[in-house]
Design a protein around this motif. Structure first.
Motif, PDB file in Angstrom:
ATOM      1  N   SER A 186       1.256  -7.338 -59.586  1.00  0.00           N
ATOM      2  CA  SER A 186       2.644  -7.714 -59.895  1.00  0.00           C
ATOM      3  C   SER A 186       2.792  -8.339 -61.285  1.00  0.00           C
ATOM      4  O   SER A 186       3.922  -8.568 -61.734  1.00  0.00           O
ATOM      5  N   ARG A 187       1.685  -8.625 -61.941  1.00  0.00           N
ATOM      6  CA  ARG A 187       1.770  -9.210 -63.282  1.00  0.00           C
ATOM      7  C   ARG A 187       2.498  -8.265 -64.240  1.00  0.00           C
ATOM      8  O   ARG A 187       2.312  -7.048 -64.199  1.00  0.00           O
ATOM      9  N   GLN A 241      -3.460 -10.585 -50.778  1.00  0.00           N
ATOM     10  CA  GLN A 241      -2.731 -11.532 -51.634  1.00  0.00           C
ATOM     11  C   GLN A 241      -3.194 -11.442 -53.084  1.00  0.00           C
ATOM     12  O   GLN A 241      -2.379 -11.449 -54.011  1.00  0.00           O
ATOM     13  N   ASN A 242      -4.500 -11.346 -53.272  1.00  0.00           N
ATOM     14  CA  ASN A 242      -5.039 -11.239 -54.628  1.00  0.00           C
ATOM     15  C   ASN A 242      -4.574  -9.954 -55.310  1.00  0.00           C
ATOM     16  O   ASN A 242      -4.226  -9.956 -56.503  1.00  0.00           O
ATOM     17  N   PRO A 301       6.696  -6.574 -53.930  1.00  0.00           N
ATOM     18  CA  PRO A 301       5.470  -7.101 -53.301  1.00  0.00           C
ATOM     19  C   PRO A 301       5.262  -6.632 -51.869  1.00  0.00           C
ATOM     20  O   PRO A 301       4.117  -6.433 -51.446  1.00  0.00           O
ATOM     21  N   THR A 329       1.888  -4.829 -50.535  1.00  0.00           N
ATOM     22  CA  THR A 329       1.167  -5.369 -49.381  1.00  0.00           C
ATOM     23  C   THR A 329       0.889  -4.291 -48.356  1.00  0.00           C
ATOM     24  O   THR A 329      -0.234  -4.135 -47.864  1.00  0.00           O
ATOM     25  N   SER A 374      -0.788 -10.206 -56.138  1.00  0.00           N
ATOM     26  CA  SER A 374      -0.602 -11.111 -57.266  1.00  0.00           C
ATOM     27  C   SER A 374      -1.019 -10.452 -58.576  1.00  0.00           C
ATOM     28  O   SER A 374      -0.324 -10.551 -59.594  1.00  0.00           O
ATOM     29  N   PHE A 375      -2.149  -9.752 -58.548  1.00  0.00           N
ATOM     30  CA  PHE A 375      -2.661  -9.107 -59.758  1.00  0.00           C
ATOM     31  C   PHE A 375      -1.770  -7.956 -60.199  1.00  0.00           C
ATOM     32  O   PHE A 375      -1.379  -7.867 -61.368  1.00  0.00           O
TER      33      PHE A 375
END
Length: 324
Positions: A304-305, A297-298, A140, A144, A301-302
């Protein structure tokens, strides 16, 4: 600072030479070495274990032995030609993005230049966009950092005081459209292979809102909705018709046409053009500035799925198979 041991002094010198070469602000030696101001020097062996990779990391991030971006003065006074040279298809690696931002900043700060023509020095493409290797199989923190640098590039281009003309001499897909969509004028080579469009949905991902917004501004809401949801790639005639490019010319005339168009733009006083550009574009840019952290952040998060990572891995494997 007390006198540095030879090992530390060498690395500090290398770092400062790197900063000077890239026209970056000078950094105090204690900062380079990770030593608090006024503190004693650490044991040399310990220091090497903890800090010896400093210059290697910085060189990888901010410089490269191979030149990924080439800047040349054009035959027209005040105009620079910026050539993208990240073989084979100008994919947006972190290294490439960083070098591109540094060169753009240099040109912005050099008052002899009023405009930039951005083109490709890679035979296969103008740009293939996001380097999927940067968003697949990493952590992550890396995602970022990568997304923030991509945002930085978008903001620097979209709000540039210089006239930016994209001379699109090859295919331009997905994230590669970041450069044309943030330019003031777009010229596309009349070649059936020169497709352009935001085709992210075909890869199972969605273009960020700051890609969508300038597209809507350029071609309108309904056409954007159609193009984005279906992940359309437009051939030259359709690209001109929908308005995603401003002119289509034979490939061997892309550069000369860009210079001709640039002359028209530079006939306008800079201050008037810059104020008008900022007035039109600032509301769109402010949306990203206001929501940068949330957007990062979005994205993290997306991306990393597990399902997204598996899709990307499969796509990369397919690309590798086709290459082999």
């Amino acid at each position: 600072m007390p006198h540095l041991p030879p090992a530390q002094e060498e690395v500090a010198l290398q770092f400062h030479q790197l900063c000077e070469h890239l026209m970056l602000p000078a950094v105090p030696a204690n900062t380079v070495l990770g030593i608090e101001e006024g503190a004693g020097l650490p044991d040399a062996a310990f220091w090497w274990k903890e800090r010896a990779t400093c210059c290697k990391v910085c060189a990888r991030r901010f410089g490269s032995q191979r030149q990924l971006v080439v800047v040349e003065p054009s035959s027209t006074a005040g105009v620079a030609v910026l050539k993208l040279k990240n073989l084979p298809v100008n994919s947006f690696s972190l290294e490439f993005l960083t070098e591109l931002i540094i060169n753009l900043e240099k040109l912005e700060n050099d008052k002899t230049f009023r405009g930039i023509i951005i083109t490709s020095d890679c035979p296969k493409a103008f740009s293939a966009g996001v380097d999927l290797r940067e968003i697949c199989g990493k952590n992550p923190a890396h995602y970022t950092e990568y997304w923030k640098v991509l945002q930085d590039l978008w903001l620097r281009l979209y709000l540039s005081n210089l006239v930016l003309i994209s001379a699109i001499n090859g295919p331009c897909a997905a994230g590669g459209c970041l450069i044309p969509l943030t330019s003031d004028y777009r010229i596309l080579a009349d070649n059936p292979k020169c497709l352009i469009g935001l085709n992210e949905t075909r890869l199972g991902i969605s273009a960020p809102f700051w890609f969508k917004d300038p597209l809507v501004n350029i071609i309108g809401h309904r056409a954007s909705e159609h193009a984005l949801q279906l992940g359309l790639l437009f051939p030259p005639a359709e690209a001109l018709q929908v308005g995603i490019v401003d002119k289509v010319v034979p490939k061997d005339q892309v550069q000369s046409t860009a210079l001709s168009v640039m002359t028209q733009w530079l006939a306008i006083p800079d201050h008037a053009r810059q104020l008008t550009k900022n007035m039109i574009r600032k509301p769109t840019a402010d949306l990203l500035v206001k929501h940068r952290d949330t957007d990062i952040q979005n994205f993290v998060s997306f991306i990393s799925r597990d399902s997204i990572q598996k899709s990307l891995q499969m796509y990369l494997a397919k690309l590798k198979q086709n290459k082999d």
